[in-house]
Design a protein around this motif. Structure first.
Motif, PDB file in Angstrom:
ATOM      1  N   ILE A  44     -23.511 -36.320  -6.589  1.00 49.38           N
ATOM      2  CA  ILE A  44     -22.155 -36.212  -6.057  1.00 49.38           C
ATOM      3  C   ILE A  44     -21.364 -37.439  -6.482  1.00 49.38           C
ATOM      4  N   LEU A  45     -20.207 -37.204  -7.113  1.00 53.50           N
ATOM      5  CA  LEU A  45     -19.275 -38.267  -7.463  1.00 53.50           C
ATOM      6  C   LEU A  45     -18.067 -38.155  -6.537  1.00 53.50           C
ATOM      7  N   ALA A 122     -18.261 -42.836 -14.938  1.00 55.16           N
ATOM      8  CA  ALA A 122     -19.224 -41.799 -15.327  1.00 55.16           C
ATOM      9  C   ALA A 122     -20.456 -42.414 -15.986  1.00 55.16           C
ATOM     10  N   ASN A 123     -20.247 -43.351 -16.884  1.00 54.01           N
ATOM     11  CA  ASN A 123     -21.387 -43.972 -17.576  1.00 54.01           C
ATOM     12  C   ASN A 123     -22.271 -44.758 -16.610  1.00 54.01           C
ATOM     13  N   ALA A 124     -21.654 -45.410 -15.645  1.00 50.82           N
ATOM     14  CA  ALA A 124     -22.440 -46.148 -14.651  1.00 50.82           C
ATOM     15  C   ALA A 124     -23.269 -45.197 -13.796  1.00 50.82           C
ATOM     16  N   ALA A 125     -22.670 -44.061 -13.403  1.00 54.04           N
ATOM     17  CA  ALA A 125     -23.406 -43.062 -12.614  1.00 54.04           C
ATOM     18  C   ALA A 125     -24.552 -42.473 -13.433  1.00 54.04           C
ATOM     19  N   HIS A 126     -24.308 -42.233 -14.705  1.00 52.97           N
ATOM     20  CA  HIS A 126     -25.366 -41.701 -15.566  1.00 52.97           C
ATOM     21  C   HIS A 126     -26.516 -42.696 -15.684  1.00 52.97           C
ATOM     22  N   ALA A 127     -26.190 -43.979 -15.716  1.00 52.62           N
ATOM     23  CA  ALA A 127     -27.243 -44.995 -15.784  1.00 52.62           C
ATOM     24  C   ALA A 127     -28.132 -44.948 -14.544  1.00 52.62           C
ATOM     25  N   VAL A 128     -27.532 -44.735 -13.390  1.00 53.88           N
ATOM     26  CA  VAL A 128     -28.312 -44.603 -12.159  1.00 53.88           C
ATOM     27  C   VAL A 128     -29.276 -43.422 -12.271  1.00 53.88           C
ATOM     28  N   VAL A 129     -28.742 -42.276 -12.698  1.00 57.69           N
ATOM     29  CA  VAL A 129     -29.524 -41.043 -12.757  1.00 57.69           C
ATOM     30  C   VAL A 129     -30.622 -41.127 -13.818  1.00 57.69           C
ATOM     31  N   ALA A 130     -30.243 -41.483 -15.039  1.00 63.96           N
ATOM     32  CA  ALA A 130     -31.184 -41.430 -16.162  1.00 63.96           C
ATOM     33  C   ALA A 130     -32.133 -42.621 -16.185  1.00 63.96           C
ATOM     34  N   LEU A 138     -29.585 -33.102 -14.638  1.00 61.67           N
ATOM     35  CA  LEU A 138     -29.224 -32.758 -13.268  1.00 61.67           C
ATOM     36  C   LEU A 138     -29.244 -31.248 -13.080  1.00 61.67           C
ATOM     37  N   ALA A 139     -29.757 -30.806 -11.930  1.00 60.67           N
ATOM     38  CA  ALA A 139     -29.635 -29.389 -11.587  1.00 60.67           C
ATOM     39  C   ALA A 139     -28.175 -29.037 -11.363  1.00 60.67           C
ATOM     40  N   CYS A 140     -27.444 -29.963 -10.721  1.00 62.21           N
ATOM     41  CA  CYS A 140     -26.023 -29.724 -10.464  1.00 62.21           C
ATOM     42  C   CYS A 140     -25.285 -31.041 -10.314  1.00 62.21           C
ATOM     43  N   LEU A 141     -24.090 -31.097 -10.848  1.00 61.80           N
ATOM     44  CA  LEU A 141     -23.193 -32.243 -10.701  1.00 61.80           C
ATOM     45  C   LEU A 141     -21.986 -31.781  -9.901  1.00 61.80           C
ATOM     46  N   ILE A 142     -21.728 -32.451  -8.777  1.00 60.21           N
ATOM     47  CA  ILE A 142     -20.599 -32.123  -7.910  1.00 60.21           C
ATOM     48  C   ILE A 142     -19.588 -33.260  -7.976  1.00 60.21           C
ATOM     49  N   ALA A 151     -16.656 -36.543 -13.073  1.00 59.78           N
ATOM     50  CA  ALA A 151     -17.696 -35.578 -13.428  1.00 59.78           C
ATOM     51  C   ALA A 151     -17.408 -34.935 -14.786  1.00 59.78           C
ATOM     52  N   LEU A 152     -16.147 -34.619 -15.050  1.00 56.50           N
ATOM     53  CA  LEU A 152     -15.791 -34.068 -16.358  1.00 56.50           C
ATOM     54  C   LEU A 152     -16.114 -35.086 -17.453  1.00 56.50           C
ATOM     55  N   ALA A 153     -15.807 -36.367 -17.187  1.00 56.64           N
ATOM     56  CA  ALA A 153     -16.136 -37.414 -18.151  1.00 56.64           C
ATOM     57  C   ALA A 153     -17.645 -37.506 -18.358  1.00 56.64           C
ATOM     58  N   TYR A 154     -18.393 -37.412 -17.277  1.00 59.68           N
ATOM     59  CA  TYR A 154     -19.865 -37.477 -17.318  1.00 59.68           C
ATOM     60  C   TYR A 154     -20.410 -36.407 -18.264  1.00 59.68           C
ATOM     61  N   MET A 155     -19.912 -35.182 -18.117  1.00 56.49           N
ATOM     62  CA  MET A 155     -20.425 -34.079 -18.921  1.00 56.49           C
ATOM     63  C   MET A 155     -19.963 -34.169 -20.373  1.00 56.49           C
ATOM     64  N   LEU A 156     -18.773 -34.718 -20.600  1.00 57.32           N
ATOM     65  CA  LEU A 156     -18.292 -34.902 -21.968  1.00 57.32           C
ATOM     66  C   LEU A 156     -19.073 -35.990 -22.694  1.00 57.32           C
ATOM     67  N   LEU A 157     -19.372 -37.062 -21.977  1.00 59.06           N
ATOM     68  CA  LEU A 157     -20.029 -38.218 -22.591  1.00 59.06           C
ATOM     69  C   LEU A 157     -21.541 -38.051 -22.707  1.00 59.06           C
ATOM     70  N   HIS A 158     -22.104 -37.179 -21.875  1.00 62.22           N
ATOM     71  CA  HIS A 158     -23.570 -37.015 -21.850  1.00 62.22           C
ATOM     72  C   HIS A 158     -23.929 -35.534 -21.935  1.00 62.22           C
TER      73      HIS A 158
END
Length: 374
Positions: A44-45, A122-130, A138-142, A151-158
């Motif tokens: 969740i973001l 988004a990149n910082a959140a991805h670092a936490v997850v990955a 992720l099963a789901c990104l909210i 979240a849109l940035a997260y999916m575009l960048l990763h």
């Protein structure tokens, strides 16, 4: 007890618009149990001001900002999903922000903090997850409000890092009305003499500017229908009015706004507010689609998506939710679009829990039933 955890970001952590952070961290909380295959994670973001404390837990029993949505048997069912909520980079709720000490000086960054983009969030959140949790997909990104843009940035960048997406009251780019409101909020803070080019402290603090900024925000988070229904033109009782104050508070709606502002003012760092607000204005999916929002959205690859919007939302209008749904559908996702008539406006996702629970819980239930949580 504190459920907050921290992930150290790579150092240096490069920022989209230039500069880098050294020794930066991101705060996050989790609920539920990560499966052995690490395939049941829901991230969740958040919007601009919430912390990572989205719900209570055994480690912190205080109610979270989305308490009614997250937990055993709730819409975001922690008996089934491993739920992560990340505090945005740039927020002072545990993540590195303008209020954090700059390792180079030992003093708060203040306006020395690098320019912040939602891509950095988004990149910082991805670092936490990955990196922090070892979750490849992720099963789901909210994403809610500003968090939906992140979240849109997260999916575009990763690409390939998200299987399903739930977009909640957000936008692929800020419209002029939203930019104008946030610009006024930032101006109110900057024009407060106590802001002092970002060099304030507890003794000299921009309370007036933050109060006005918050009031402007609260006005736009709800709809005119909501204000009319709750307050009409009801006046305060004479003993509740500040009789000696010229043009003082007279109506109940004014008192309500004052109360909201009073609770917020010292609870969020003004410079962090400025940085995140401007990052919201800057974000534009069209940057990823040669100037076209639709082409940018079509670069996002997820299997399924739920897009929720509210007809009374003036900050993130319903047509922007439709735009996201159309773009994800054109990219090949199975998309469910839910348009709600909640009178609460943009804040409906925090207030109209029955309708949002039905939509989000139903989507997640079908996702796990049809395709498994991974």
């Amino acid at each position: 007890m504190d459920a907050r955890r921290y992930h150290a970001l790579p150092s240096p952590f490069a920022m989209k618009r230039g500069g880098a952070l050294h020794g930066a961290q991101v705060a996050y909380e989790t609920w539920g149990t990560l499966s052995a295959a690490r395939d049941n994670a829901v991230l969740i973001l958040t919007g601009l001001s919430p912390s990572a404390h989205a719900a209570s837990s055994s480690e912190d029993d205080s109610p979270g900002w989305w308490e009614a949505m997250i937990g055993p048997g709730k819409a975001i069912d922690t008996d089934r999903w491993f739920v992560i909520c990340v505090n945005s980079l740039g927020s002072d709720k545990g993540s590195t922000s303008p209020a954090s000490p700059d390792p180079a000086t030992g003093e708060p960054y203040r306006l020395g903090f690098p320019e912040l983009a939602l891509e950095d969030v988004a990149n910082a959140a991805h670092a936490v997850v990955a990196d922090g949790l070892g979750i490849a997909r992720l099963a789901c990104l909210i994403g809610c409000s500003m968090g939906g843009m992140s979240a849109l940035a997260y999916m575009l960048l990763h690409p390939g890092s998200v299987r399903a997406h739930i977009s909640v009251d957000t936008a692929p780019q800020a419209q002029p009305f939203a930019i104008a409101i946030r610009s006024l909020q930032r101006e109110a803070i900057r024009l407060d003499p106590n802001w002092n080019e970002g060099r304030y402290d507890d003794r000299r603090y921009p309370e007036t500017g933050m109060s006005i900024a918050r009031k402007l925000g609260v006005i736009t988070y709800r709809s005119a229908m909501e204000w009319n229904g709750r307050f009409a033109r009801i006046r305060l009782d004479p003993e509740q009015r500040a009789e000696q104050q010229p043009f003082g508070v007279e109506f109940q709606v004014e008192s309500y706004l004052q109360g909201h502002a009073r609770r917020f003012v010292r609870g969020f760092d003004p410079n962090s507010y400025l940085y995140l607000s401007r990052a919201s204005d800057w974000f534009d999916v069209a940057e990823y689609g040669e100037g076209s929002v639709q082409q940018g959205l079509q670069r996002i690859r997820v299997e399924q998506a739920l897009v929720i919007g509210v007809s009374t939302d003036i900050l993130f209008p319903l047509e922007q939710q439709e735009q996201i749904a159309e773009g994800l559908r054109a990219a090949g996702a199975e998309v469910e679009f839910v348009a709600l008539d909640s009178p609460q406006g943009h804040d409906a996702f925090l207030v109209d829990i029955p309708n949002y629970s039905r939509a989000i819980g139903g989507f997640l239930g079908r996702l796990s039933l049809d395709r498994g949580p991974g």
